[in-house]
Scaffold this motif. Structure first.
Motif, PDB file in Angstrom:
ATOM      1  N   ARG A  58       0.825  -1.226   0.000  1.00  0.00           N
ATOM      2  CA  ARG A  58       0.000   0.000   0.000  1.00  0.00           C
ATOM      3  C   ARG A  58       0.856   1.272   0.000  1.00  0.00           C
ATOM      4  O   ARG A  58       0.362   2.349  -0.299  1.00  0.00           O
ATOM      5  N   ILE A  59       2.150   1.131   0.335  1.00  0.00           N
ATOM      6  CA  ILE A  59       3.006   2.326   0.318  1.00  0.00           C
ATOM      7  C   ILE A  59       3.816   2.424  -0.984  1.00  0.00           C
ATOM      8  O   ILE A  59       4.701   3.259  -1.100  1.00  0.00           O
ATOM      9  N   LYS A  61       4.008   2.745  -5.316  1.00  0.00           N
ATOM     10  CA  LYS A  61       3.300   3.133  -6.542  1.00  0.00           C
ATOM     11  C   LYS A  61       3.319   1.941  -7.508  1.00  0.00           C
ATOM     12  O   LYS A  61       3.996   0.953  -7.243  1.00  0.00           O
ATOM     13  N   ASN A  67       5.439   5.508  -2.486  1.00  0.00           N
ATOM     14  CA  ASN A  67       4.330   6.458  -2.550  1.00  0.00           C
ATOM     15  C   ASN A  67       4.386   7.282  -1.263  1.00  0.00           C
ATOM     16  O   ASN A  67       3.887   6.873  -0.214  1.00  0.00           O
ATOM     17  N   ALA A  70       1.162   8.197   0.589  1.00  0.00           N
ATOM     18  CA  ALA A  70       0.549   7.051   1.280  1.00  0.00           C
ATOM     19  C   ALA A  70       1.266   6.781   2.608  1.00  0.00           C
ATOM     20  O   ALA A  70       0.628   6.539   3.640  1.00  0.00           O
ATOM     21  N   GLU A  73       0.482   9.537   5.113  1.00  0.00           N
ATOM     22  CA  GLU A  73      -0.872   9.307   5.628  1.00  0.00           C
ATOM     23  C   GLU A  73      -0.865   8.301   6.787  1.00  0.00           C
ATOM     24  O   GLU A  73      -1.513   8.499   7.807  1.00  0.00           O
TER      25      GLU A  73
END
Length: 201
Positions: A58-59, A61, A67, A70, A73
């Protein structure tokens, strides 16, 4: 470290990059902490591999690069995650910075670090130089340059050490409220002084 190193810092929008480039024009090597921080999380790096092992894809690209938004966040509202990331990346950044400082060949080297005092990076340098402008000017320049809201700039400024505290700790200060020509002569005067100091180091 036997080489003479000057730590260059200043708040967001103060003109650190402009000042650093003026030193580079004098033939001085630059090591930029922000660039090093990006290098230690490039594709294939130990930093990125450990981040993706810990947080999953999820982190990343689509091209497998980090990313940043991400990751930001995830760690923004979670001190445990933030501490874990800092413990991973800060030593990697430090090792890479020392490596780059060590391979510099100019009479002295400039280490550009926005969080020089906050992250205790001033321990790595012989002398500290702060580029200073007023908070109003910081907000004006940054919101124009980065097309961000003034509130956002204020938040960034508040997350950095107070200006007065940094001014107290800096060995040298460049007031950057004037014209670029005035800035250039200030840099040359400091450059000549740093040459002298590095010869005596």
């Amino acid at each position: 470290m036997s080489k003479f190193v000057v730590g260059l810092t200043g708040g967001i929008g103060s003109g650190k990059t402009t000042v650093a480039n003026l030193f580079a024009e004098q033939g001085i090597d630059l090591v930029d902490a922000d660039i090093v921080a990006r290098e230690v999380v490039e594709i294939g790096s130990e930093g990125l591999n450990k981040l993706s092992e810990h947080f999953g894809t999820r982190i990343l690209k689509l091209d497998s690069s980090l990313n940043r938004s991400a990751l930001r966040e995830i760690i923004f509202n979670n001190p445990t995650h933030r501490d874990w990331v800092n413990k991973l990346l800060h030593p990697l950044i430090r090792i890479e910075m020392l490596k780059q400082l060590d391979s510099a060949v100019s009479a002295y080297t400039i280490l550009i670090a926005p969080l020089l005092f906050e992250n205790d990076l001033d321990r790595l340098v012989n002398r500290t130089l702060m580029v200073d402008i007023s908070t109003q000017e910081q907000v004006k320049r940054t919101s124009t340059r980065d097309s961000v809201s003034q509130e956002q700039v204020h938040r960034i400024i508040e997350s950095q050490a107070p200006r007065a505290k940094k001014l107290q700790r800096a060995d040298d200060v460049i007031d950057n409220h004037g014209e670029i020509s005035a800035l250039k002569s200030k840099v040359i005067a400091l450059h000549n002084n740093y040459i002298k100091l590095s010869n005596n180091a």
